[in-house]
Motif scaffolding. Sequence first.
Motif, PDB file in Angstrom:
ATOM      1  N   CYS A   1      57.065  52.980  50.436  1.00 50.96           N
ATOM      2  CA  CYS A   1      56.311  53.329  49.234  1.00 50.96           C
ATOM      3  C   CYS A   1      55.037  52.504  49.143  1.00 50.96           C
ATOM      4  CB  CYS A   1      57.170  53.115  47.987  1.00 50.96           C
ATOM      5  SG  CYS A   1      57.647  51.404  47.683  1.00 50.96           S
TER       6      CYS A   1
ATOM      7  N   LYS B   1      52.148  58.313  55.023  1.00 47.01           N
ATOM      8  CA  LYS B   1      53.574  58.639  55.075  1.00 47.01           C
ATOM      9  C   LYS B   1      54.019  58.908  56.510  1.00 47.01           C
ATOM     10  CE  LYS B   1      54.181  60.677  50.470  1.00 47.01           C
ATOM     11  NZ  LYS B   1      54.614  61.871  49.720  1.00 47.01           N
TER      12      LYS B   1
ATOM     13  N   LYS C   1      56.877  64.012  38.375  1.00 49.32           N
ATOM     14  CA  LYS C   1      56.100  62.943  39.003  1.00 49.32           C
ATOM     15  C   LYS C   1      56.530  61.613  38.373  1.00 49.32           C
ATOM     16  CE  LYS C   1      52.085  65.925  39.850  1.00 49.32           C
ATOM     17  NZ  LYS C   1      52.327  66.066  41.294  1.00 49.32           N
TER      18      LYS C   1
ATOM     19  N   GLY D   1      59.408  67.762  52.099  1.00 49.73           N
ATOM     20  CA  GLY D   1      58.238  67.560  51.255  1.00 49.73           C
ATOM     21  C   GLY D   1      57.861  68.817  50.513  1.00 49.73           C
TER      22      GLY D   1
ATOM     23  N   VAL E   1      60.249  58.328  50.907  1.00 51.15           N
ATOM     24  CA  VAL E   1      58.850  58.074  51.264  1.00 51.15           C
ATOM     25  C   VAL E   1      57.984  58.557  50.110  1.00 51.15           C
ATOM     26  CG1 VAL E   1      57.090  58.334  53.035  1.00 51.15           C
ATOM     27  CG2 VAL E   1      59.491  58.627  53.652  1.00 51.15           C
ATOM     28  N   SER E   2      57.261  57.640  49.474  1.00 53.29           N
ATOM     29  CA  SER E   2      56.598  58.032  48.226  1.00 53.29           C
ATOM     30  C   SER E   2      55.380  57.175  47.915  1.00 53.29           C
ATOM     31  CB  SER E   2      57.600  57.908  47.066  1.00 53.29           C
ATOM     32  OG  SER E   2      56.994  58.187  45.830  1.00 53.29           O
TER      33      SER E   2
ATOM     34  N   ASP F   1      60.241  62.910  50.723  1.00 57.34           N
ATOM     35  CA  ASP F   1      59.292  62.672  49.637  1.00 57.34           C
ATOM     36  C   ASP F   1      60.117  62.662  48.351  1.00 57.34           C
ATOM     37  OD1 ASP F   1      56.717  62.717  48.156  1.00 57.34           O
ATOM     38  OD2 ASP F   1      57.370  64.752  47.641  1.00 57.34           O
TER      39      ASP F   1
ATOM     40  N   ASP G   1      52.119  66.195  52.129  1.00 60.09           N
ATOM     41  CA  ASP G   1      53.294  65.843  52.937  1.00 60.09           C
ATOM     42  C   ASP G   1      53.250  66.467  54.327  1.00 60.09           C
ATOM     43  OD1 ASP G   1      54.521  64.413  50.792  1.00 60.09           O
ATOM     44  OD2 ASP G   1      55.231  66.310  49.946  1.00 60.09           O
TER      45      ASP G   1
ATOM     46  N   THR H   1      60.161  66.646  44.913  1.00 55.94           N
ATOM     47  CA  THR H   1      60.981  66.995  46.075  1.00 55.94           C
ATOM     48  C   THR H   1      62.429  66.634  45.807  1.00 55.94           C
ATOM     49  OG1 THR H   1      59.157  66.726  47.659  1.00 55.94           O
ATOM     50  CG2 THR H   1      61.377  66.575  48.537  1.00 55.94           C
TER      51      THR H   1
ATOM     52  N   LEU I   1      53.668  64.137  57.340  1.00 53.99           N
ATOM     53  CA  LEU I   1      55.049  63.650  57.422  1.00 53.99           C
ATOM     54  C   LEU I   1      55.954  64.713  58.031  1.00 53.99           C
ATOM     55  CD1 LEU I   1      57.367  61.670  56.723  1.00 53.99           C
ATOM     56  CD2 LEU I   1      57.421  62.722  54.447  1.00 53.99           C
TER      57      LEU I   1
END
Length: 233
Positions: free
Chosen positions: A139, A163, A25, A185, A117-118, A16, A190, A20, A193
């Motif tokens: 993404c 995710k 953000k 994550g 992964v986002s 993530d 998360d 992370t 995931l």
Amino acid sequence: MTTVAERARPALAFFDVDETVIAHKSMVEFWEYWLARNPSRVPEQVGDLRAEAAASRNRAALNRRYYRRYAGVPLADLEAAGRRWYETYRRGDAAFVRAAVDAVAGHRAAGHEVILVSGSMMPLLEPLAQELGAAGVLCTELVVRSDGALTGEVHRPMIGESKAEAAVRTMRERGVDPSDCFAYGDHESDLALLRAVGNPVVVGSSRVLNEEAERSGWMVVPAGRGPLRLESA
């Protein structure tokens, strides 16, 4: 007995991104950057993003609303702005999560492929992926008109179960065993995931994730912030 082909098959490490790998953000940070430089492109009736994010429990719906702010913007303009934003962001003294950046370097040194992964978008993630040497990015994908401008809609927010589904699909495509793979994550979104791989790592102090880590014997690493250092990558 392990065959040569099996030994050559790389493990994957899924990360993530927001809070992370980077300490903030990305979508919020970029929006404020964009807003300051493009006031004429901001739709009317757009409220405060931080307040909206704090009030919403539905991250997928929030994700969709966020991207509608860019309706009509040429993708090329957003990509250029994303590169400029990241070049500024990466210089911050507390812009990155130290343990995660070190983990990225460790996985790369071990020959693992790093996958970001986002719920964020490629214009913000591609510069980060290039700098970290990530092999791929999963993404939220933006819908683009035939003239190259954004519609404001997305194909599917890369949030929560999405995710995990994307990670599972990638592991199948790469022909790797999930038990050999890793995921990092920081937020309860998360969790799917993390459960999709054999080696989940919780970053930071999320109560939900830390409780799951205690039950399941997962590793937990601190979310201490610092500058970007890639010497060991």
